[in-house]
Design a protein around this motif. Structure first.
Motif, mmCIF file in Angstrom:
data_model
loop_
_atom_site.group_PDB
_atom_site.id
_atom_site.type_symbol
_atom_site.label_atom_id
_atom_site.label_comp_id
_atom_site.label_asym_id
_atom_site.label_seq_id
_atom_site.Cartn_x
_atom_site.Cartn_y
_atom_site.Cartn_z
ATOM 1 N N THR A 180 135.478 -18.169 104.995
ATOM 2 C CA THR A 180 135.430 -19.607 105.169
ATOM 3 C C THR A 180 135.152 -19.947 106.621
ATOM 4 O O THR A 180 135.208 -19.079 107.504
ATOM 5 C CB THR A 180 136.770 -20.245 104.788
ATOM 6 O OG1 THR A 180 137.762 -19.700 105.656
ATOM 7 C CG2 THR A 180 137.125 -19.958 103.361
ATOM 8 N N LYS A 195 110.492 11.046 100.034
ATOM 9 C CA LYS A 195 110.141 11.203 98.617
ATOM 10 C C LYS A 195 110.987 10.266 97.760
ATOM 11 O O LYS A 195 110.490 9.630 96.837
ATOM 12 C CB LYS A 195 110.385 12.652 98.168
ATOM 13 C CG LYS A 195 109.626 13.684 98.959
ATOM 14 C CD LYS A 195 108.156 13.691 98.612
ATOM 15 C CE LYS A 195 107.406 14.660 99.494
ATOM 16 N NZ LYS A 195 106.031 14.275 99.733
ATOM 17 N N ILE A 196 112.278 10.218 98.083
ATOM 18 C CA ILE A 196 113.148 9.388 97.248
ATOM 19 C C ILE A 196 112.753 7.922 97.365
ATOM 20 O O ILE A 196 112.783 7.174 96.398
ATOM 21 C CB ILE A 196 114.624 9.608 97.631
ATOM 22 C CG1 ILE A 196 115.045 11.023 97.260
ATOM 23 C CG2 ILE A 196 115.519 8.603 96.925
ATOM 24 C CD1 ILE A 196 116.424 11.395 97.682
ATOM 25 N N HIS A 223 109.986 6.764 97.522
ATOM 26 C CA HIS A 223 108.855 6.487 96.628
ATOM 27 C C HIS A 223 109.325 5.951 95.291
ATOM 28 O O HIS A 223 108.563 5.344 94.555
ATOM 29 C CB HIS A 223 108.054 7.771 96.383
ATOM 30 C CG HIS A 223 107.251 8.189 97.558
ATOM 31 N ND1 HIS A 223 106.913 9.492 97.789
ATOM 32 C CD2 HIS A 223 106.743 7.484 98.577
ATOM 33 C CE1 HIS A 223 106.206 9.577 98.905
ATOM 34 N NE2 HIS A 223 106.097 8.363 99.406
ATOM 35 N N LEU A 224 110.577 6.235 94.965
ATOM 36 C CA LEU A 224 111.079 5.829 93.651
ATOM 37 C C LEU A 224 111.626 4.414 93.664
ATOM 38 O O LEU A 224 112.186 3.955 92.681
ATOM 39 C CB LEU A 224 112.171 6.797 93.189
ATOM 40 C CG LEU A 224 111.685 8.204 92.848
ATOM 41 C CD1 LEU A 224 112.844 9.103 92.550
ATOM 42 C CD2 LEU A 224 110.755 8.146 91.653
ATOM 43 N N SER A 250 118.707 -12.472 96.392
ATOM 44 C CA SER A 250 118.239 -13.120 95.176
ATOM 45 C C SER A 250 117.958 -14.572 95.524
ATOM 46 O O SER A 250 118.271 -15.033 96.617
ATOM 47 C CB SER A 250 119.308 -13.048 94.102
ATOM 48 O OG SER A 250 120.460 -13.705 94.553
ATOM 49 N N ALA A 251 117.374 -15.256 94.567
ATOM 50 C CA ALA A 251 117.021 -16.648 94.824
ATOM 51 C C ALA A 251 118.243 -17.457 95.257
ATOM 52 O O ALA A 251 118.161 -18.351 96.073
ATOM 53 C CB ALA A 251 116.419 -17.254 93.572
ATOM 54 N N LEU A 252 119.411 -17.067 94.680
ATOM 55 C CA LEU A 252 120.623 -17.835 94.969
ATOM 56 C C LEU A 252 121.145 -17.562 96.363
ATOM 57 O O LEU A 252 121.780 -18.394 96.976
ATOM 58 C CB LEU A 252 121.705 -17.461 93.970
ATOM 59 C CG LEU A 252 121.420 -17.909 92.557
ATOM 60 C CD1 LEU A 252 122.469 -17.365 91.634
ATOM 61 C CD2 LEU A 252 121.384 -19.419 92.511
ATOM 62 N N SER A 298 110.705 2.477 90.855
ATOM 63 C CA SER A 298 110.800 3.135 89.552
ATOM 64 C C SER A 298 112.236 3.269 89.080
ATOM 65 O O SER A 298 112.580 4.212 88.408
ATOM 66 C CB SER A 298 110.156 4.507 89.616
ATOM 67 O OG SER A 298 108.927 4.432 90.238
ATOM 68 N N ARG A 324 118.627 13.323 87.583
ATOM 69 C CA ARG A 324 117.988 14.613 87.339
ATOM 70 C C ARG A 324 116.664 14.701 88.097
ATOM 71 O O ARG A 324 116.363 15.724 88.720
ATOM 72 C CB ARG A 324 117.771 14.768 85.835
ATOM 73 C CG ARG A 324 116.974 15.953 85.411
ATOM 74 C CD ARG A 324 117.856 17.184 85.243
ATOM 75 N NE ARG A 324 117.056 18.394 85.175
ATOM 76 C CZ ARG A 324 116.525 18.856 84.061
ATOM 77 N NH1 ARG A 324 116.740 18.228 82.928
ATOM 78 N NH2 ARG A 324 115.810 19.958 84.061
ATOM 79 N N SER A 325 115.900 13.613 88.082
ATOM 80 C CA SER A 325 114.610 13.644 88.764
ATOM 81 C C SER A 325 114.793 13.875 90.256
ATOM 82 O O SER A 325 114.084 14.683 90.852
ATOM 83 C CB SER A 325 113.868 12.331 88.559
ATOM 84 O OG SER A 325 113.833 11.998 87.220
ATOM 85 N N SER A 343 137.023 -21.606 108.568
ATOM 86 C CA SER A 343 138.182 -21.416 109.453
ATOM 87 C C SER A 343 138.455 -19.945 109.723
ATOM 88 O O SER A 343 139.087 -19.607 110.718
ATOM 89 C CB SER A 343 139.417 -22.118 108.909
ATOM 90 O OG SER A 343 139.438 -22.088 107.530
ATOM 91 N N GLU A 366 118.855 10.182 84.056
ATOM 92 C CA GLU A 366 117.476 10.647 84.192
ATOM 93 C C GLU A 366 117.011 10.589 85.642
ATOM 94 O O GLU A 366 116.392 11.515 86.148
ATOM 95 C CB GLU A 366 116.565 9.798 83.315
ATOM 96 C CG GLU A 366 115.168 10.360 83.255
ATOM 97 C CD GLU A 366 114.337 9.696 82.181
ATOM 98 O OE1 GLU A 366 113.902 8.566 82.412
ATOM 99 O OE2 GLU A 366 114.128 10.304 81.131
ATOM 100 N N LEU A 367 117.373 9.506 86.276
ATOM 101 C CA LEU A 367 117.002 9.342 87.682
ATOM 102 C C LEU A 367 117.673 10.415 88.527
ATOM 103 O O LEU A 367 117.065 11.020 89.407
ATOM 104 C CB LEU A 367 117.413 7.945 88.125
ATOM 105 C CG LEU A 367 116.558 7.243 89.156
ATOM 106 C CD1 LEU A 367 115.105 7.294 88.761
ATOM 107 C CD2 LEU A 367 117.000 5.811 89.301
#
Lengths: 298, 1083
Positions: A101, A236-237, A239-240, A186-188, A243, A287-288, A103, A284-285
């Motif tokens: 706040t 490299k990471i 780059h994801l 974000s827009a808010l 994704s 693991r990749s 104060s 999955e991510l």
């Protein structure tokens, strides 16, 4: 402590906290010159950039650097060495959050044995003492707090304190510096234009591979090869990022991994705990990224 | 009323043991209240008849009198007497039977229709065969009857009893056990009971002992087998029993065991297989089921098919072999399993590999099956090989090189990394004029030399024109033997990639090494090759990191050493694709001067080069070239040798077609930026394709005819996005790619039309400005619909309004006892002061604040106005009303009147009508709390015509016009949801609200004309809608789908992902549900 005596935890008043050691910072572009120029011209700064790319470190570095005697041009030579600390510029860092706040920043009346007593908030103290005030992740703060900084950030450089009915003029050394991360804005939670346009904006991004390798090397103490591999992993990471990853691996995480490696944790494991699992919960991510790690590290 | 008769009866009763008349007297009191005197007399006489049948039948008579009062409550007099007479017959057979019958009667007559009573008694009597044991069984049957009758339909009881009867023919003990089991087991079964009973039926013929075991096992079956499949499983058992299998219960036990060990959702699939198997060889079913767990531990349910088929084919030829196969007691079986279990399907790991490749290159890489590249018909032909066309990486669908999964995965990773390496390390970015990093530039000289040579030959630079369209082509054009040069370039470039990968990715160094070693084992013997090919082969060996144990032709030893040094020098982390090209020039200079002839064994010598490797030396190289040139000239005329053949490729490196990739990407560029470069004409392209070596390689089987070229050309042009060649309609060369879609972007030109992108899931990308949304305001109709709807739902409306109004106060609550706030909280302050006075530390939370969480909601409702909403809602409701007709006459009249009114006013209701009513209700509800909202309808036909009807715009205040518009909501055309959602997003996006909600109310899946290529429209539509919903969420809009399509679960899960959706089972609940869901979402 080896000698068995417990060292007292160090405690400072918020406006007396000085950066004493030179923080490690490797400039990537002209951000240092820009900061210097803005400081001399009393222009507040807005630092944009993803998490862990060195925004906070940069501010610390600049606070230290500006506090060096050579930059204190306006002090007359008569001031003695004892006043060295005075010349230095304190750094007041406030991490903003949703419930922050006005104060909390400016100050409030507290009750004590005799009645009420006014206590300055960190912003007031920074303004009075001529510190660099660093509002981290400013978009998180409530809108009323962002309005507070308006009179501080234009030609007036004053802080009106409603509750006490006073106006505080900012010390000459005072500088306001805010940061935010455009990636999860974000827009808010965008910064209002009226606020935005009181700052010059310096954009930060993760440094190029070779620079990042040097940073990781310096900060973590792992070998240069390991640092290079970590930097390449970071690249490299990142780059994801489109994704599925919200954010790329920050330099900070790479440094963490480097430190773990230095302590003897195997590289793959260090990357797993410091980077892969920290970044995402999606199997999955994970693991990749682990496959990338296992390609880069033996 | 004859007292005589009474007296006679009572005195006869007295001849029986005393307790009989006691029971009679006792019962008579209550019976007399129900029966008339005549009836009462008949009742008493029947009792006497029962008691006098046999010596001990008085016991039955006592039971008769005891239960009469209870039985009579359920039976009218004639039925009652019929019941009593059944008892009489029973007591004639055996009094104990009659006693049992009577004693259970009170509990059974309540559940059994009177006309069934004789049949039921008949069942019991059927079991009685005059022996003591059979009597026991029959009594037991009566004892169990209430339980059975209460829970089973009577015909099932009959079947069960007849079952017991046939078993009792063999053993009474077993029959008794079965009775016990059946009583507990059968009622618990659902619709599978019928199948089960019929299975038991067939068992009694073949192996009656199995019945009991089956009864024991069946609860376990019901528990472990997937609900939907129990019936099929039991049917299978029946089939087996019928075909003469002895131990059905063993089958059931084993089968259940097997099925319980695997995923329930696979049971159906497994039973499919069993049913196939039972037709072929029923003996194999049990071993198959038994092996199931072991098998499925290694392979997936999809792979199970393959394993099963192998076994099935085997068993058709040789039963024993087949049985052993299904028992996994044969080598074939094991090896099939092993291959299957260790193989890796691209589909399974596609996601991981895609992300892996994306991470490595930083480009959006798409991973596809190699087959797809072959199908494109643009020059790639081998579907089992890896390759890349620059934007996609193609990998083989299945890898089963090795016996274990880990190695296969490593292999996959090596080939994927290699292909990605082409992108990461720029194999396709070759530029003729860029300087190499490691070698000096010889290309310029070579170009000049070539030009001079051509001039000498009198064909200055004519042929080169087309070929030089791409940089790679220009480069290869430097050489006379382009095929040789291209082979060398391929080896050099692959060698460079392998080196870079090994250096920059130490983690897969070991796997790469392994793969390279395996590749070396598959290479042909060097000494058998003609020398030119042997030289290439040696280059390949070098590139595979084999420098030792080599056979080297003595004559060219120095050439080989130079080549080895060349390859060694290329292995440098600095080297670029231009270096590979430079290395190619040098290697070509040497190899082209080697005469391609076979050398006898003794002219080869062993060589280990590893320790002698040095950096490539240009001067030495030049003198070597000189030397070779001289010897070539000296040897003179016969210096031709055999024709040169390309080496067999290295499998893991896949197909490398740099010229094609450059060609396509250049064509694409030229097509998208017309004017700068003149794109190739079709003839030029055809000529180019004829010259390139990349296609030649693939057409070894025969001559490439002109038609094939034409097809290639066309496909390539299509791939490059160029306009198809003009003219030649119907020349028979149909393109491989179908062009079902009309191509091209659309432009929103008219006012109030908007163009939106559409998501193409196959491309993983948006089609830009693909749909035109036309926004129209719905015309106005009658206001009566609106008011009528509110009247019809007045009760519900009141309820909804109350619920909504409850939301309001929640948002204006004061929060007390805060550290900071609007004003001092007096209570807390006083407490604090008194604490201070008392010397106690005061609480500092003495402020209050109004909670500033204002309700700030903007919502958009999208109503489906597709043609399908015209469907009448099925009459289910009306029918159910019939049966629910209230008993109370007053209520009944009301109900009837309401029904009649309904019938006269509207014969049926359509889905759209409910949507309209819901709209009316939600308007009322939301107006009561003052949220911003808009209501829109959507429909359309085709992508250029997506209609978006404004019923209430989000900024528009509510008024009578809107009431009238609701009336005009009518079923129109198709549903292209994606575009409509995107338009709704635009509407919401501009709103400044904390909570934004988008409601989608539909009656089925999205569909529209020309949504996509044939065959995938459904998927395409669902994916596009899904993407649109994701876009909404990215913009902080909460999407929610409400559908009345009962089949909605199928696609909504895919369409909405983790976003909210609800499928309304009962369409009629829509008007009630919509406001409630809205309320919950915004709370």
């Amino acid at each position: 402590m080896v000698d068995g005596t417990r060292s007292e935890p160090k405690e400072y008043a918020i406006e007396e906290f000085l950066i004493k050691e030179k923080p490690y910072y490797k400039p990537v572009g002209d951000e240092e010159d820009l900061f210097n120029a803005a400081y001399n011209q009393h222009i507040p700064l807005l630092l944009k950039g993803p998490t862990g790319c060195g925004k906070t470190r940069f501010v610390e570095y600049m606070a230290w650097k500006l506090g060096r005697p050579m930059t204190v041009v306006k002090k007359n030579g008569a001031q003695s060495k004892a006043n060295e600390a005075q010349k230095q510029i304190p750094l007041v860092t406030i991490a903003c959050h949703e419930d922050l706040t006005a104060s909390d920043l400016v100050g409030r009346y507290l009750l004590d044995a005799e009645g009420t007593k006014w206590i300055d908030g960190p912003m007031t103290r920074a303004v009075k003492n001529g510190a660099i005030l660093y509002l981290d992740e400013v978009v998180e703060a409530r809108k009323d707090t962002t309005v507070l900084i308006h009179p501080l950030t234009d030609h007036r450089r004053v802080l009106p304190v409603e509750k006490t009915g006073t106006i505080i003029e900012a010390d000459d050394r005072f500088l306001l510096c805010i940061s935010y991360n455009p990636h999860y804005q974000s827009a808010l939670k965008d910064i209002k234009q009226s606020t935005r346009q009181r700052f010059i904006s310096v954009e930060f991004d993760y440094p190029p591979v070779d620079v990042e390798a040097e940073i990781v090397f310096q900060e973590s103490g792992c070998t240069e090869d390991e640092a290079m591999s970590l930097a390449r992993l970071g690249e490299k990471i990142r780059h994801l990022r489109d994704s599925g990853l919200q954010e790329g691996a920050s330099t900070r995480l790479l440094i963490y991994a480097g430190r773990l490696i230095k302590e003897g944790i195997t590289a793959r494991r260090a990357c797993q705990v410091a980077i892969v699992w920290t970044l995402t919960d999606e199997p999955e991510l994970q693991r990749s990224i682990e496959e990338v790690v296992s390609s880069i590290f033996e | 009323m004859s007292t005589e008769a009474w007296k006679e009866l009572e005195s006869s009763l007295n001849t029986l043991p005393g307790s009989v008349s006691d029971a009679y007297e006792e019962s008579k009191v209550s019976m007399s209240e129900i029966f008339s005197d005549d009836e009462l007399l008949l009742w008493g006489k029947e009792g006497l008849a029962i008691g006098t049948q046999t010596v001990r039948s008085w016991e039955a008579a006592i039971e008769y009198f005891n239960v009469s009062a209870m039985v009579v409550k359920s039976l009218a007099f004639p039925s009652f007497m019929q019941w009593a007479r059944c008892g009489t017959h029973l007591s004639q057979d055996a009094p104990s039977l009659a006693s049992a019958f009577f004693s259970v009667s009170p509990s059974i007559v309540t559940n059994l229709r009177p006309q069934y009573i004789p049949r039921w008694v008949g069942l019991g009597r059927g079991l009685y065969k005059g022996t003591w044991k059979s009597g026991n069984l029959a009594s037991k049957f009566f004892e169990c009857s209430p339980e059975l009758v209460r829970n089973l339909p009577f015909w099932d009881v009959e079947i069960f009893a007849s079952l017991l009867e046939s078993i009792s023919g063999k053993s009474y003990e077993v029959a008794a056990d079965c009775l016990d089991l059946g009583t507990t087991v059968l009622p618990a079964m659902g619709r599978e009971r019928e199948v089960f009973l019929s299975m038991l039926r067939s068992l009694t013929d073949t192996s009656w002992r199995e019945v009991k075991s089956c009864l024991e096992i069946v609860p376990k079956v019901a528990k472990d087998v997937e609900d939907m499949q129990i019936g099929r499983f039991l049917k299978l058992g029946e089939k087996l029993a019928k075909s003469g299998m002895k131990d059905t219960s063993r089958f059931m036990a084993d089968g259940t065991q097997a099925l319980s060990g695997v995923q329930p959702n696979t049971h159906g699939k497994i039973l499919d297989l069993c049913e196939t198997l039972v037709e072929v060889e029923y003996d194999a079913v049990q071993p198959f089921l038994k092996s199931l767990e072991t098998v499925l531990a290694g392979i997936t349910i999809i792979q199970l098919d393959q394993w099963f088929q192998t076994g099935l084919n085997l068993i058709k030829e040789n039963k024993e072999a087949g049985l052993a196969f299904f028992k996994i007691e044969s080598n074939t079986s094991e090896s099939v399993l092993k291959t299957l279990s260790s193989s890796i399907d691209l589909d399974v790991i596609k996601g991981i590999v895609t992300l892996y490749c994306t991470a490595l290159t930083g480009q959006d890489i798409e991973i596809s099956n190699s087959q797809e590249l072959v199908d494109k018909g643009i020059g790639w032909v081998d579907e089992s090989w890896a390759s890349t066309d620059g934007t996609q990486v193609f990998l083989p669908a299945v890898v089963d090189q090795y016996d274990d999964k880990q190695s296969n995965f490593s292999w996959f990773k090596v080939i994927a990394t290699h292909q990605v390496g082409r992108l990461e390390f720029g194999s396709f970015e070759f530029e003729f004029d860029t300087e190499a990093k490691v070698f000096t530039n010889r290309r310029v000289d070579a170009e000049k030399a070539q030009a001079e040579k051509l001039t000498k030959l009198g064909q200055p630079d004519e042929v080169g024109n087309v070929r030089t369209y791409t940089d790679i082509g220009k480069f290869l054009n430097l050489f006379d033997e382009t095929k040789l040069a291209f082979d060398i370039f391929t080896v050099m470039e692959d060698c460079r990639l392998d080196y870079l990968i090994k250096t920059l990715y130490p983690g897969i160094k070991a796997s790469t090494k392994q793969v390279q070693e395996d590749a070396i084992l598959k290479r042909p013997e060097i000494t058998e090759l003609p020398l030119k090919e042997a030289m290439i082969e040696l280059l390949i060996r070098f590139s595979l990191d084999q420098f030792n144990d080599l056979k080297v032709p003595e004559e060219y030893e120095d050439v080989v050493i130079t080549l080895a040094n060349l390859v060694h020098t290329l292995g440098n982390s600095e080297s670029t694709v231009e270096d590979s090209a430079e290395a190619t020039i040098r290697a070509y200079e040497l190899i082209s001067k080697v005469i391609n002839e076979t050398k006898p064994e003794e002219e080869w010598k062993d060589e280990d080069l590893e320790d002698q490797l040095e950096d490539f030396d240009e001067d030495e190289f030049e003198s070597l070239v000189e030397k070779m040139q001289q010897s070539l000239e000296m040897s003179g005329e016969d210096g031709e040798g055999d024709p040169y053949d390309s080496p067999s490729p290295v499998e893991y490196r896949g197909d490398f077609k740099p010229e094609m990739v450059q060609l396509i990407s250049k064509l694409q560029n030229d097509a998208s930026e017309p004017g700068e470069n003149q794109p190739l004409s079709q003839e030029e392209l055809e000529q180019l394709l004829q010259e390139t070596d990349e296609l030649e390689l693939d057409a070894e089987q025969g001559e490439i005819d002109a038609g094939m070229f034409a097809a290639w050309v066309e496909n390539i042009m299509k791939e490059a996005g160029m306009p198809p060649p003009e003219g030649e309609p119907g020349d028979g060369q149909s393109p491989v790619l179908s062009s079902a879609e009309e191509e091209g972007e659309l432009e929103a030109q008219e006012p109030k039309t908007y163009a939106y992108d559409e998501w193409d899931f196959r491309a993983g990308d948006y089609k830009p400005r693909w749909c035109i949304v036309k926004e129209k305001t719905l015309e106005e109709g009658e206001q009566s619909f609106y008011t009528e709807a509110l009247n019809n739902y007045s009760g519900l409306l009141a309820h909804i309004k109350r619920q909504f109004e409850l939301i309001m106060p929640e948002t204006w609550r004061k929060t007390y006892r805060l550290v900071d706030g609007e004003d001092i909280d007096l209570n807390a302050a006083i407490e604090a002061i008194s604490d201070l006075r008392m010397g106690v530390p005061p609480e500092d939370k003495i402020y209050w604040r109004r909670n500033k969480v204002e309700r700030d909601v903007a919502a958009v409702f999208l109503l489906d106005m597709s043609a399908s909403t015209a469907e009448a809602i099925d009459e289910g409701r009306q029918n159910s009303d019939d049966t629910d007709a209230p008993d109370d006459p007053v209520e009944y009249m009301v109900w009837l009147r309401r029904r009649r009114e309904g019938l006269t006013r509207r014969n049926y209701k359509r889905i759209i009508d409910l949507e309209k009513e819901s709209a009316a209700l939600i308007i009322q509800a939301i107006e009561s709390i003052g949220d911003q909202y808009g209501i829109y309808g959507f429909s359309g036909y085709g992508r250029e015509n997506v209609e978006f009807y404004v019923i209430k715009d989000i900024d528009e205040p509510f008024n009578d016009k809107i009431k009238r518009r609701i009336d005009k909501i009518t079923p129109l055309h198709a549903t292209r949801m994606g575009a409509s959602i995107r338009h709704a997003i635009t509407k919401l996006e501009n709103k400044d609200a904390t909570t934004k909600i988008m409601f989608l109310i539909s009656d089925g899946r999205p569909q529209d004309r020309g949504y996509s290529r044939e065959g995938v429209e459904k998927e395409y539509a669902v994916h596009d809608t899904h993407q649109a919903l994701i876009e909404a969420r990215r913009k902080n809009i909460i999407p929610f789908c409400l559908t009345v399509d009962k089949a909605g679960h199928d696609y909504l899960k895919e369409m909405c992902g983790d976003m909210g959706y609800e499928v309304l089972d009962n369409i009629w609940s829509l008007p009630e549900r919509l406001p409630m869901v809205y309320r919950n979402l915004t709370k």
